[in-house]
Design a protein around this motif. Sequence first.
Motif, mmCIF file in Angstrom:
data_model
loop_
_atom_site.group_PDB
_atom_site.id
_atom_site.type_symbol
_atom_site.label_atom_id
_atom_site.label_comp_id
_atom_site.label_asym_id
_atom_site.label_seq_id
_atom_site.Cartn_x
_atom_site.Cartn_y
_atom_site.Cartn_z
ATOM 1 N N LYS A 250 0.834 -1.204 0.000
ATOM 2 C CA LYS A 250 0.000 0.000 0.000
ATOM 3 C C LYS A 250 0.870 1.255 0.000
ATOM 4 O O LYS A 250 0.631 2.193 -0.769
ATOM 5 C CB LYS A 250 -0.911 -0.010 1.230
ATOM 6 N N ILE A 251 1.900 1.259 0.847
ATOM 7 C CA ILE A 251 2.796 2.413 0.925
ATOM 8 C C ILE A 251 3.642 2.513 -0.337
ATOM 9 O O ILE A 251 3.842 3.598 -0.891
ATOM 10 C CB ILE A 251 3.721 2.306 2.149
ATOM 11 N N PHE A 252 4.142 1.383 -0.793
ATOM 12 C CA PHE A 252 4.995 1.348 -1.982
ATOM 13 C C PHE A 252 4.276 1.950 -3.184
ATOM 14 O O PHE A 252 4.849 2.731 -3.947
ATOM 15 C CB PHE A 252 5.406 -0.098 -2.272
ATOM 16 N N GLN A 253 3.000 1.606 -3.342
ATOM 17 C CA GLN A 253 2.229 2.121 -4.475
ATOM 18 C C GLN A 253 1.965 3.619 -4.367
ATOM 19 O O GLN A 253 1.729 4.277 -5.379
ATOM 20 C CB GLN A 253 0.900 1.375 -4.590
ATOM 21 N N LYS A 254 1.993 4.151 -3.155
ATOM 22 C CA LYS A 254 1.797 5.590 -2.994
ATOM 23 C C LYS A 254 3.031 6.367 -3.443
ATOM 24 O O LYS A 254 2.937 7.540 -3.813
ATOM 25 C CB LYS A 254 1.475 5.919 -1.537
ATOM 26 N N VAL A 255 4.187 5.702 -3.398
ATOM 27 C CA VAL A 255 5.427 6.338 -3.845
ATOM 28 C C VAL A 255 5.687 6.014 -5.313
ATOM 29 O O VAL A 255 5.959 6.897 -6.123
ATOM 30 C CB VAL A 255 6.624 5.874 -2.984
ATOM 31 N N ILE A 256 5.603 4.738 -5.654
ATOM 32 C CA ILE A 256 5.796 4.286 -7.035
ATOM 33 C C ILE A 256 4.407 4.073 -7.635
ATOM 34 O O ILE A 256 3.834 2.984 -7.573
ATOM 35 C CB ILE A 256 6.622 2.987 -7.098
ATOM 36 N N LEU A 257 3.856 5.118 -8.194
ATOM 37 C CA LEU A 257 2.469 5.098 -8.666
ATOM 38 C C LEU A 257 2.236 4.095 -9.786
ATOM 39 O O LEU A 257 1.107 3.635 -9.988
ATOM 40 C CB LEU A 257 2.074 6.500 -9.144
ATOM 41 N N GLU A 258 3.277 3.763 -10.527
ATOM 42 C CA GLU A 258 3.131 2.869 -11.676
ATOM 43 C C GLU A 258 3.112 1.389 -11.291
ATOM 44 O O GLU A 258 2.833 0.534 -12.128
ATOM 45 C CB GLU A 258 4.267 3.112 -12.675
ATOM 46 N N ALA A 259 3.442 1.067 -10.031
ATOM 47 C CA ALA A 259 3.454 -0.333 -9.592
ATOM 48 C C ALA A 259 2.045 -0.904 -9.678
ATOM 49 O O ALA A 259 1.111 -0.371 -9.085
ATOM 50 C CB ALA A 259 3.985 -0.432 -8.169
ATOM 51 N N MET A 260 1.892 -2.004 -10.412
ATOM 52 C CA MET A 260 0.562 -2.531 -10.698
ATOM 53 C C MET A 260 0.271 -3.845 -9.980
ATOM 54 O O MET A 260 -0.818 -4.043 -9.448
ATOM 55 C CB MET A 260 0.414 -2.722 -12.214
ATOM 56 N N SER A 261 1.236 -4.779 -9.968
ATOM 57 C CA SER A 261 0.979 -6.080 -9.353
ATOM 58 C C SER A 261 2.274 -6.702 -8.845
ATOM 59 O O SER A 261 3.368 -6.351 -9.274
ATOM 60 C CB SER A 261 0.315 -7.032 -10.357
ATOM 61 N N TYR A 262 2.126 -7.643 -7.917
ATOM 62 C CA TYR A 262 3.266 -8.376 -7.373
ATOM 63 C C TYR A 262 2.975 -9.868 -7.465
ATOM 64 O O TYR A 262 1.837 -10.282 -7.746
ATOM 65 C CB TYR A 262 3.522 -7.975 -5.917
ATOM 66 N N TYR B 149 10.942 7.137 -11.583
ATOM 67 C CA TYR B 149 12.038 6.609 -10.774
ATOM 68 C C TYR B 149 12.895 5.655 -11.597
ATOM 69 O O TYR B 149 12.372 4.826 -12.338
ATOM 70 C CB TYR B 149 11.503 5.841 -9.563
ATOM 71 N N ARG B 150 14.200 5.757 -11.441
ATOM 72 C CA ARG B 150 15.093 4.769 -12.008
ATOM 73 C C ARG B 150 15.117 3.559 -11.077
ATOM 74 O O ARG B 150 14.566 3.599 -9.972
ATOM 75 C CB ARG B 150 16.506 5.348 -12.166
ATOM 76 N N LYS B 151 15.755 2.493 -11.522
ATOM 77 C CA LYS B 151 15.815 1.272 -10.717
ATOM 78 C C LYS B 151 16.400 1.544 -9.336
ATOM 79 O O LYS B 151 15.880 1.072 -8.320
ATOM 80 C CB LYS B 151 16.654 0.214 -11.439
ATOM 81 N N VAL B 152 17.479 2.318 -9.272
ATOM 82 C CA VAL B 152 18.124 2.603 -7.992
ATOM 83 C C VAL B 152 17.189 3.365 -7.064
ATOM 84 O O VAL B 152 17.234 3.201 -5.837
ATOM 85 C CB VAL B 152 19.437 3.396 -8.210
ATOM 86 N N GLY B 153 16.313 4.196 -7.628
ATOM 87 C CA GLY B 153 15.353 4.936 -6.819
ATOM 88 C C GLY B 153 14.305 4.028 -6.213
ATOM 89 O O GLY B 153 13.918 4.188 -5.051
ATOM 90 N N ILE B 154 13.824 3.062 -7.002
ATOM 91 C CA ILE B 154 12.834 2.110 -6.499
ATOM 92 C C ILE B 154 13.448 1.250 -5.401
ATOM 93 O O ILE B 154 12.809 0.960 -4.383
ATOM 94 C CB ILE B 154 12.302 1.229 -7.647
ATOM 95 N N ILE B 155 14.700 0.857 -5.600
ATOM 96 C CA ILE B 155 15.395 0.072 -4.577
ATOM 97 C C ILE B 155 15.520 0.879 -3.290
ATOM 98 O O ILE B 155 15.360 0.346 -2.186
ATOM 99 C CB ILE B 155 16.779 -0.370 -5.091
ATOM 100 N N SER B 156 15.781 2.176 -3.407
ATOM 101 C CA SER B 156 15.874 3.030 -2.225
ATOM 102 C C SER B 156 14.556 3.064 -1.463
ATOM 103 O O SER B 156 14.536 3.021 -0.236
ATOM 104 C CB SER B 156 16.280 4.453 -2.624
ATOM 105 N N VAL B 157 13.447 3.145 -2.198
ATOM 106 C CA VAL B 157 12.129 3.155 -1.564
ATOM 107 C C VAL B 157 11.911 1.850 -0.799
ATOM 108 O O VAL B 157 11.459 1.849 0.353
ATOM 109 C CB VAL B 157 11.017 3.341 -2.618
ATOM 110 N N ILE B 158 12.250 0.730 -1.425
ATOM 111 C CA ILE B 158 12.089 -0.576 -0.781
ATOM 112 C C ILE B 158 12.956 -0.665 0.469
ATOM 113 O O ILE B 158 12.528 -1.162 1.518
ATOM 114 C CB ILE B 158 12.456 -1.713 -1.758
ATOM 115 N N LYS B 159 14.186 -0.159 0.380
ATOM 116 C CA LYS B 159 15.093 -0.208 1.523
ATOM 117 C C LYS B 159 14.577 0.628 2.684
ATOM 118 O O LYS B 159 14.648 0.210 3.843
ATOM 119 C CB LYS B 159 16.482 0.287 1.111
#
Length: 212
Positions: free
Chosen positions: A53-65, A125-135
Amino acid sequence: MSDIYDELEEIKRRHEIEKHNELKEEYQVDPSCLKCYNINEIEIGDWFKRFWKIFQKVILEAMSYNRNTYTKLMEYIVLTRKDGEENYPSSKKKRNKEFEKIRKEGEKLLDIVVRSIRYRNKSDYRKVGIISVIKVISEHYILSEDNEFILDDQTEENLLGNKELLTYRYIIEDDELDIRFARFEKWLEEIESVTIKNKGYGIMRNLKKYYI
C-alpha cells in the motif's frame, strides 16, 4: 525503473510467447510472471499488504506483485536485520567483509523484487530509486525492535515525508556510513577526546541521523 522498463517489457513479451504460448522447453524467464509465480498457494501477511500500500503511494506505476516479490522481500529483510544490541564489528577487515557479503546478497534479492513487480507504464524513478524506496520501508519501518512486523498510519506518514529519500533520492548505505564513522573515530583519536567501545547497531542507526 525508467532505465529498465523497456527491457522488462521485452522479457515479459518473450516469456509469454515462449513459455505459455509455444510451450518451449527452453524459454525466457520472467520474474514478474503471474502464472509461474502465482500467490494462490501462499498466505500473504498483513505486513506485506501494508508494505504494498505504501509502496504504491510512492511508485504510482506499480501494478501487481507475485510470489517472487513476497518471498525475496522477506529474505532481504531477514538478511539485513540487525539487533540494536548486537556489537558493531570493531575490526575494519571483518566489518568490510561482512558488509560486502550482505551487500551482494541484498543486491541480488532486491533486483528480483524490482523485476518481479509489473508496472502499468514507465516510472519517473530509475531502478536505484525504487530500490531506495524498498530499503527505506524494509530497513526502517517493517520490523519493530521486538522483531514484529508493523506498518501503522504514523509510519506511513513518516515514510512519505522521509527527509533522506526526498532530499537525496537514495539512502546512505551501511558501507558509506562505515566510512564516515571511521573518519569520525579517527578525528576523536587525533584530538584525544574519547575512545568508542562496543558500538551497537542501534548506536550506528542513531548516528546516521547526524551524518545526513
